[in-house]
Design an enzyme around this catalytic site. Structure first.
Site, PDB file in Angstrom:
ATOM      1  N   GLU A 241      40.441  30.743  84.969  1.00  0.00           N
ATOM      2  CA  GLU A 241      40.761  29.869  86.105  1.00  0.00           C
ATOM      3  C   GLU A 241      40.862  28.394  85.710  1.00  0.00           C
ATOM      4  O   GLU A 241      41.666  27.667  86.273  1.00  0.00           O
ATOM      5  CB  GLU A 241      39.720  30.046  87.218  1.00  0.00           C
ATOM      6  CG  GLU A 241      39.789  31.423  87.867  1.00  0.00           C
ATOM      7  CD  GLU A 241      38.926  31.541  89.110  1.00  0.00           C
ATOM      8  OE1 GLU A 241      39.048  30.699  90.018  1.00  0.00           O
ATOM      9  OE2 GLU A 241      38.108  32.478  89.180  1.00  0.00           O
ATOM     10  N   HIS A 257      30.508  51.226  70.622  1.00  0.00           N
ATOM     11  CA  HIS A 257      30.918  52.632  70.679  1.00  0.00           C
ATOM     12  C   HIS A 257      32.409  52.780  70.942  1.00  0.00           C
ATOM     13  O   HIS A 257      32.874  53.879  71.208  1.00  0.00           O
ATOM     14  CB  HIS A 257      30.077  53.363  71.736  1.00  0.00           C
ATOM     15  CG  HIS A 257      28.611  53.313  71.398  1.00  0.00           C
ATOM     16  ND1 HIS A 257      27.993  54.250  70.608  1.00  0.00           N
ATOM     17  CD2 HIS A 257      27.670  52.387  71.694  1.00  0.00           C
ATOM     18  CE1 HIS A 257      26.720  53.929  70.444  1.00  0.00           C
ATOM     19  NE2 HIS A 257      26.506  52.787  71.101  1.00  0.00           N
ATOM     20  N   LYS A 351      47.213  34.858  97.843  1.00  0.00           N
ATOM     21  CA  LYS A 351      46.556  34.952  99.153  1.00  0.00           C
ATOM     22  C   LYS A 351      47.556  34.641 100.267  1.00  0.00           C
ATOM     23  O   LYS A 351      47.547  35.277 101.317  1.00  0.00           O
ATOM     24  CB  LYS A 351      45.363  33.984  99.211  1.00  0.00           C
ATOM     25  CG  LYS A 351      44.171  34.431  98.369  1.00  0.00           C
ATOM     26  CD  LYS A 351      42.983  33.489  98.493  1.00  0.00           C
ATOM     27  CE  LYS A 351      41.797  34.000  97.689  1.00  0.00           C
ATOM     28  NZ  LYS A 351      40.634  33.113  97.672  1.00  0.00           N
TER      29      LYS A 351
HETATM   30  C1  F6R Z   1      38.436  29.769  92.955  1.00  0.00           C
HETATM   31  C2  F6R Z   1      37.686  30.963  92.636  1.00  0.00           C
HETATM   32  C3  F6R Z   1      38.176  32.301  93.137  1.00  0.00           C
HETATM   33  C4  F6R Z   1      37.608  32.600  94.547  1.00  0.00           C
HETATM   34  C5  F6R Z   1      38.110  33.953  95.051  1.00  0.00           C
HETATM   35  C6  F6R Z   1      37.483  34.339  96.384  1.00  0.00           C
HETATM   36  O1  F6R Z   1      37.724  28.647  92.500  1.00  0.00           O
HETATM   37  O2  F6R Z   1      36.698  30.886  91.985  1.00  0.00           O
HETATM   38  O3  F6R Z   1      37.788  33.281  92.204  1.00  0.00           O
HETATM   39  O4  F6R Z   1      36.216  32.578  94.502  1.00  0.00           O
HETATM   40  O5  F6R Z   1      39.491  33.917  95.193  1.00  0.00           O
HETATM   41  O6  F6R Z   1      37.579  33.318  97.312  1.00  0.00           O
HETATM   42  P1  F6R Z   1      36.288  32.908  98.157  1.00  0.00           P
HETATM   43  O7  F6R Z   1      35.282  32.491  97.149  1.00  0.00           O
HETATM   44  O8  F6R Z   1      36.727  31.774  99.023  1.00  0.00           O
HETATM   45  O9  F6R Z   1      35.903  34.117  98.927  1.00  0.00           O
END
Ligand code: F6R
Length: 357
Positions: A241, A257, A351
């Site tokens: 990330e 293994h 998303k």
């Molecule tokens: C972004 C990050 C992502 C979010 C994931 C879930 O910084 O770390 O891995 O954590 O997309 O989103 P949330 O945390 O808002 O439920």
């Protein structure tokens, strides 16, 4: 953006960091102190009946705290802890389950779906979130909501997302008081900050040196079962990330293994792999011996390996000493890649696209 950044120029490091990943790292000791002292105290926890199992449901930066809890509490809590990164919950979840529904934004669809399942199956739910739909739903359903501060990225908020689970379990009588251990951890990372921060030159800065070793390489992170396994997973996610690089992780003794057999072909790609071996003096003594032999086995197969050792005395301090080093290293690797560590455009796009389908 892809221009060379000099790791010794603090202003250049800060210039590419548009949403303040360095500031968030700088704030981690304070964040942990706040999570330890303030966030859970004011939340009213209902009478929770006998608990047979605990589930932490979340994704990405909101799920890793579940693994920290699982590893930390494994030797202390007599009920199983499962981390769920899915829309659905395992069949065993029911009225005797305590579910932590964790989402920094409160809007992650998998977590919202798992939350609804938990509620429908009569589980006791505690939500940990900045708000969003999860906060709204949990309030409406009269579940306790631990409201955490917003304004940073979920992956920068492990203190807010993880520590409350420890505090809740302590208040429910399932876990002993962790305040002393947390204090040691907060002090330790407070001291580490002065050694790993962007103002410290590469020659003296272990996190910058690790980033340099990973530059142009495929990072593979190895941890050990029951100790550093969760840190290996965390490093992988942070490199993905922050540095926008691939990274892979695995765990000893299991990797002895299978994975070590797969280091013959294709040699030109294997020579691009740099292995980070996370070490902790609490690693099983036989695993420590395995690591020594494994190093001999792999040394000519890959670009090389680097060992990173946990410091501190308590389990939390030791886990966070490695996490903090990896977090900094991943941001320096972003700088070496000439990329802004903060934005995660691909996650945002995914998303958004899902909302329309
Ligand atoms: C972004 C990050 C992502 C979010 C994931 C879930 O910084 O770390 O891995 O954590 O997309 O989103 P949330 O945390 O808002 O439920």
């Amino acid at each position: 953006m892809s221009q060379l950044v000099d790791l010794n120029q603090e202003d250049e490091l800060r210039r590419i960091d548009t949403i303040g990943m360095f500031a968030a790292l700088d704030g981690l000791p304070g964040q942990c102190a706040r999570a330890c002292r303030e966030l859970v105290e004011k939340v009213q926890l209902p009478e929770i009946k006998a608990i047979s199992n605990i589930v932490v449901t979340g994704l990405g930066g909101s799920a890793i705290g579940g693994d920290l809890l699982r590893v930390y509490a494994a030797g202390q809590i007599s009920v199983p802890i499962t981390v769920n990164r899915d829309y659905v919950l395992p069949k065993f979840v029911g009225p005797d389950t305590l579910v932590f529904a964790v989402s920094y934004s409160g809007n992650t669809e998998e977590t919202l779906s798992a939350y609804s399942e938990a509620r429908n199956r009569g589980a006791s739910v505690v939500a940990i979130t900045t708000g969003g739909k999860l906060g709204e739903a949990a309030k409406k359903d009269s579940f306790p909501v631990i409201e955490i501060p917003g304004g940073i990225s979920p992956r920068s908020a492990t203190g807010y997302l993880f520590i409350p689970t420890l505090k809740v379990l302590n208040r429910l009588g399932l876990l002993s008081d962790v305040t002393e251990e947390l204090d040691e951890m907060i002090d330790l990372i407070g001291n580490m900050r002065a050694k790993l921060g962007p103002a410290v030159m590469e020659a003296e800065n272990p996190a910058k040196q690790i980033a340099r070793k990973l530059q142009g390489r495929i990072p593979v992170i190895w941890g050990s079962a029951g100790t550093t396994e969760v840190v290996a997973q965390r490093w992988k996610g942070q490199i993905n990330e922050n540095a926008k690089s691939p990274a892979y992780w695995n765990v000893l003794p299991e990797l002895n293994h299978n994975e070590i057999v797969g280091l013959e072909f294709p040699p030109e790609i294997l020579k691009k792999i740099h292995i980070i071996i996370l070490r902790d003096e609490r690693d099983h003594p036989r695993v420590q011996k395995r690591i020594e032999i494994t190093k001999e086995v792999i040394q000519n197969a890959v670009d090389g390996y680097t060992e990173v050792r946990a410091t501190g005395s308590g389990v939390l301090a030791r886990l966070y000493s490695l996490i903090y080093t990896g977090d900094f290293a991943s941001v320096y690797l972003a700088a070496l890649n000439g990329v802004d560590p903060g934005p995660v455009k691909v996650i945002d796009l995914l998303k958004k696209e899902l909302q329309n389908r």
